[in-house]
Motif scaffolding. Sequence first.
Motif, short mmCIF file in Angstrom:
data_model
loop_
_atom_site.label_atom_id
_atom_site.label_comp_id
_atom_site.label_asym_id
_atom_site.label_seq_id
_atom_site.Cartn_x
_atom_site.Cartn_y
_atom_site.Cartn_z
N ALA A 273 92.36 -12.55 143.35
CA ALA A 273 92.45 -13.99 144.63
C ALA A 273 91.18 -14.38 144.79
O ALA A 273 91.26 -15.94 144.32
CB ALA A 273 92.91 -13.49 146.00
N THR A 274 90.30 -13.67 144.13
CA THR A 274 88.82 -14.59 144.35
C THR A 274 88.69 -14.88 142.79
O THR A 274 88.09 -15.86 142.66
CB THR A 274 87.81 -13.44 144.71
OG1 THR A 274 88.01 -12.90 146.10
CG2 THR A 274 86.73 -13.80 145.13
N GLN A 275 88.97 -14.22 142.08
CA GLN A 275 88.76 -14.83 140.51
C GLN A 275 89.02 -15.85 140.31
O GLN A 275 89.20 -16.82 139.59
CB GLN A 275 89.14 -13.72 139.62
CG GLN A 275 88.28 -12.25 139.38
CD GLN A 275 88.67 -11.06 138.28
OE1 GLN A 275 89.86 -10.87 138.24
NE2 GLN A 275 87.40 -10.23 138.31
N ASN A 276 90.28 -16.33 140.63
CA ASN A 276 91.67 -16.96 140.40
C ASN A 276 90.74 -18.56 141.27
O ASN A 276 90.74 -19.68 140.83
CB ASN A 276 92.70 -17.12 141.21
CG ASN A 276 93.52 -15.95 140.42
OD1 ASN A 276 93.39 -15.93 139.84
ND2 ASN A 276 94.88 -15.93 141.68
N THR A 277 90.16 -18.41 142.27
CA THR A 277 89.27 -19.34 143.02
C THR A 277 88.30 -19.54 142.33
O THR A 277 87.40 -21.09 142.14
CB THR A 277 89.01 -19.23 144.70
OG1 THR A 277 90.07 -18.41 145.14
CG2 THR A 277 88.67 -20.23 145.32
N VAL A 278 87.34 -18.63 141.51
CA VAL A 278 86.12 -19.38 141.12
C VAL A 278 86.71 -19.77 140.45
O VAL A 278 85.79 -20.95 139.03
CB VAL A 278 84.85 -17.75 140.36
CG1 VAL A 278 84.85 -18.15 139.35
CG2 VAL A 278 84.61 -17.08 142.25
N GLN A 279 88.03 -19.57 139.20
CA GLN A 279 87.84 -19.63 137.96
C GLN A 279 88.41 -21.11 138.19
O GLN A 279 88.68 -22.39 137.70
CB GLN A 279 89.54 -19.86 136.56
CG GLN A 279 89.09 -18.10 136.95
CD GLN A 279 89.88 -17.08 136.05
OE1 GLN A 279 91.44 -17.23 136.53
NE2 GLN A 279 89.89 -15.44 136.02
N ALA A 280 89.35 -21.74 139.19
CA ALA A 280 89.45 -22.76 139.44
C ALA A 280 89.23 -24.28 139.82
O ALA A 280 88.93 -25.06 139.71
CB ALA A 280 90.43 -23.43 141.14
N LEU A 281 87.26 -23.62 139.51
CA LEU A 281 86.08 -24.78 139.56
C LEU A 281 86.22 -25.15 138.09
O LEU A 281 85.92 -26.72 138.91
CB LEU A 281 84.90 -23.27 139.92
CG LEU A 281 83.99 -23.38 141.44
CD1 LEU A 281 83.21 -23.06 140.87
CD2 LEU A 281 84.36 -24.95 141.98
N SER A 282 86.83 -24.50 136.71
CA SER A 282 86.71 -25.70 136.06
C SER A 282 87.73 -26.61 136.01
O SER A 282 87.89 -26.52 134.73
CB SER A 282 86.82 -24.38 135.09
OG SER A 282 87.94 -23.29 134.51
#
Length: 283
Positions: A273-282
């Motif tokens: 879930a954390t990685q998904n949030t980080v990836q959403a930045l792009s």
Amino acid sequence: MDTTNTISKKIRQRYSLAHLTALPLPPHELIDLAIATGYDHVGVRLLPPASGIAAYPIMDEPLMLKEVMARVAEHPQMVWDIEVIRLMPGMQVNTFASALACGQAMGARAVLVSAGPVEDPFELAQYFSEFCVFASKWGLTANLEFMPWTPVPDLLTAHALIKNAGTPSNARILADTIHVERSRTTLKDWAGLPASLIDYVQFCDAPAGVPDTLEEILRQARYERLLPGEGGIDLLGFLRHLPVGRPIAVECWHHLRTPAMGFDAWARQALQATQNTVQALSH
């Protein structure tokens, strides 16, 4: 701080498993869990944040320390931080020597610091200054965490305290997303913090807004954190002002959901879930 998105595609984002996410596990089992579920680091709770809260003083428990050091020998970069040092009235920094030495032996780079019931802000700053000098002997940065129910309730107060302490070279501020939301710290405040004062951050979600009482704020922070994306915190806004290279410590304990799901599944889901949030930045 640069207000542009600082999560770089060229630098792999690192993630740490905060001890609170799987607090019933002793440190050696926490390290095993982090390795098995894909985390880069762990945070180890050596001292309790308050009376009656679980901690693992392995510096005083040779058998458990031996288990931890065996894992550190194979994964020397695994331990990122140790916790929790409380700034208390009349504190003597030398009482923390064994904990800091243990942190250094495990390869930790940072120690989490919180403010206890010290009413005078300048006295609190003096305690923090003394601790920073002491922690530097073990090569540790002192990361002051602001929390709404403490004498350092928000980011601006934390920054002022560090200035009053003389801005020690190893002084840092630790921002936890639930405390950012609940302390009414704004993203403008966060964006204005010098990047040099940020070593790492703690990450979770929670319902948007601020509960009516400090007791409820404290209860949710300790027992009912949500996985990133499940609540209403502006996590993307927070991440846009995170300097490149700072680890994200995933701190997502839920007293009902975590035991029901199991530590392995919960840790994996929290990381994803954390990685998904980080990836959403792009996107």
